[in-house]
Design an enzyme around this catalytic site. Sequence first.
Site, mmCIF file in Angstrom:
data_model
loop_
_atom_site.group_PDB
_atom_site.id
_atom_site.type_symbol
_atom_site.label_atom_id
_atom_site.label_comp_id
_atom_site.label_asym_id
_atom_site.label_seq_id
_atom_site.Cartn_x
_atom_site.Cartn_y
_atom_site.Cartn_z
ATOM 1 N N THR A 72 34.049 71.451 6.178
ATOM 2 C CA THR A 72 34.777 71.880 7.384
ATOM 3 C C THR A 72 34.478 73.356 7.647
ATOM 4 O O THR A 72 34.220 73.755 8.787
ATOM 5 C CB THR A 72 36.289 71.638 7.192
ATOM 6 O OG1 THR A 72 36.495 70.231 7.021
ATOM 7 C CG2 THR A 72 37.104 72.138 8.367
ATOM 8 N N CYS A 326 41.414 61.700 7.416
ATOM 9 C CA CYS A 326 41.978 62.828 8.156
ATOM 10 C C CYS A 326 42.591 62.353 9.467
ATOM 11 O O CYS A 326 43.450 62.997 10.033
ATOM 12 C CB CYS A 326 40.916 63.889 8.423
ATOM 13 S SG CYS A 326 39.248 63.418 8.003
HETATM 14 N N1 7TS Z 1 31.878 65.863 7.934
HETATM 15 C C1 7TS Z 1 31.853 64.548 7.667
HETATM 16 C C2 7TS Z 1 30.784 63.680 8.247
HETATM 17 C C3 7TS Z 1 32.847 64.006 6.829
HETATM 18 O O1 7TS Z 1 32.806 62.704 6.547
HETATM 19 C C4 7TS Z 1 33.849 64.846 6.308
HETATM 20 C C5 7TS Z 1 34.975 64.282 5.504
HETATM 21 C C6 7TS Z 1 33.802 66.220 6.594
HETATM 22 C C7 7TS Z 1 32.794 66.688 7.432
HETATM 23 C C8 7TS Z 1 34.767 67.198 6.028
HETATM 24 O O2 7TS Z 1 34.426 67.491 4.705
HETATM 25 P P1 7TS Z 1 35.327 68.475 3.816
HETATM 26 O O3 7TS Z 1 34.440 68.937 2.726
HETATM 27 O O4 7TS Z 1 35.762 69.576 4.679
HETATM 28 O O5 7TS Z 1 36.443 67.664 3.317
HETATM 29 N N2 7TS Z 1 35.261 62.956 5.889
HETATM 30 C C9 7TS Z 1 36.341 62.215 5.574
HETATM 31 C C10 7TS Z 1 36.453 60.848 5.857
HETATM 32 O O6 7TS Z 1 35.599 60.142 6.384
HETATM 33 N N3 7TS Z 1 37.632 60.420 5.413
HETATM 34 O O7 7TS Z 1 38.283 61.452 4.875
HETATM 35 C C11 7TS Z 1 37.501 62.562 4.962
#
Ligand code: 7TS
Length: 403
Positions: A72, A326
């Site tokens: 993120t 999320c």
């Molecule tokens: N981008 C993608 C494609 C993702 O699937 C996720 C998390 C993020 C960014 C964010 O990653 P983080 O490291 O900031 O947590 N996706 C998901 C999901 O598909 N279900 O819960 C979280």
Amino acid sequence: MQVYLDNNATTMTDPQVVEAMLPYFSEKYGNPSSIHKFGSSVHPAIMKAIDQVYKGINASDNDDIVFTSCATESNNWVLQSVFTDHIVNGDKNHIVTTEVEHPSVLATCRFLEEQGVKVTYLPVNDQGVVEAHSVKSFITDKTALVSIMWASNETGMINPIKEIGEICKEKGVLFHSDAVQAVGKIPVDLQDVHVDFISFSAHKFHGPKGVGALYIKDSQALTPLLHGGDQMGGRRSGTLNVPYIIGMGKAIELATTNIEEKMASIRAKRDRLEDALLELSDTFTVGNRENRTPNTILISIKGVEGEGMLWDLNNGQIGASTGSACASEDLEANTVMLAIGADNELAHTGIRLSLSRFTTDEEIDYTIAHFKDAVARLRNISSSFAKQAPTKGGEALECDLHH
Ligand code: 7TS
């Protein structure tokens, strides 16, 4: 039995990764920026982790990889800093992305729209894939950035990143890909694909939560998101999260070593599960399997509301999802299913099952049995389904979305 089939949301930290991290909490706890031996003694482990991450995505020595707190943050950083560098302080005003990005891209784009940026949200086709020619047709001389995910967290569908990279290169436009669902699941070879930035996150490939990275091709300039003590060469200030960076290095090494073999083993289990579930009447899965990450199934079961199904699966000790965790606290339709053309009723029936290299054949057997019982139970109480005569297994429903 307990079965975890929500590995696109997060994964179990591999015990080997935990083992690699442990000494860096209470034994080797120095700050790597300190010059005394407590600090300097952690350097070799950090260097090793950096090396492991470079190898994991086949980055070159000219490129930069900057550790962040999560994908993120990496996504926010690229979008907000391209805005600063090329829109506020440059002559561009346009970003191209897709309708189906993760909220960390979409919400940032909406924020930038409020600052006056023009954003094009490309649709996906009925396979859930972005078409490269549509990217080309929307790039103008005002386009600062194209941001398109490598693989979808919801469907597992893989976008034509190599082709899109070539288009961006030819047009002289920066290209970012959110590669969170690709790194560690499918080969990501940055010598083969042209991309300026990729975001990725350790907890999606059996590393710890709370550590991600941004790859920056040719170490090109990008205004920092976090200003401060100039850690990571001034690109991302904040004391290095030593144990987590070490965990990310170990995790990417484990995930990408013999990745083809790992993919084949996960794919075999996924396909067996998918074939068995498609024996149920009025079910379909989104996107062809060949162009999907090998661990993912997004299945629609007519007459079975996704949340009800999740509840029943949860009672059977099976963890799945109706879409990204999320976004799954509200009872809204699956936006990706809407984007690929499903109607509102159908878009409430999606269940995402995502496996990992730790998923066993016994777990698949158990899931098949429980899933089929759950569908029978829920269809029994579903009035919308009862009104219609079921058709034979695995066939397409009213919209043309079959596998
Ligand atoms: N981008 C993608 C494609 C993702 O699937 C996720 C998390 C993020 C960014 C964010 O990653 P983080 O490291 O900031 O947590 N996706 C998901 C999901 O598909 N279900 O819960 C979280």
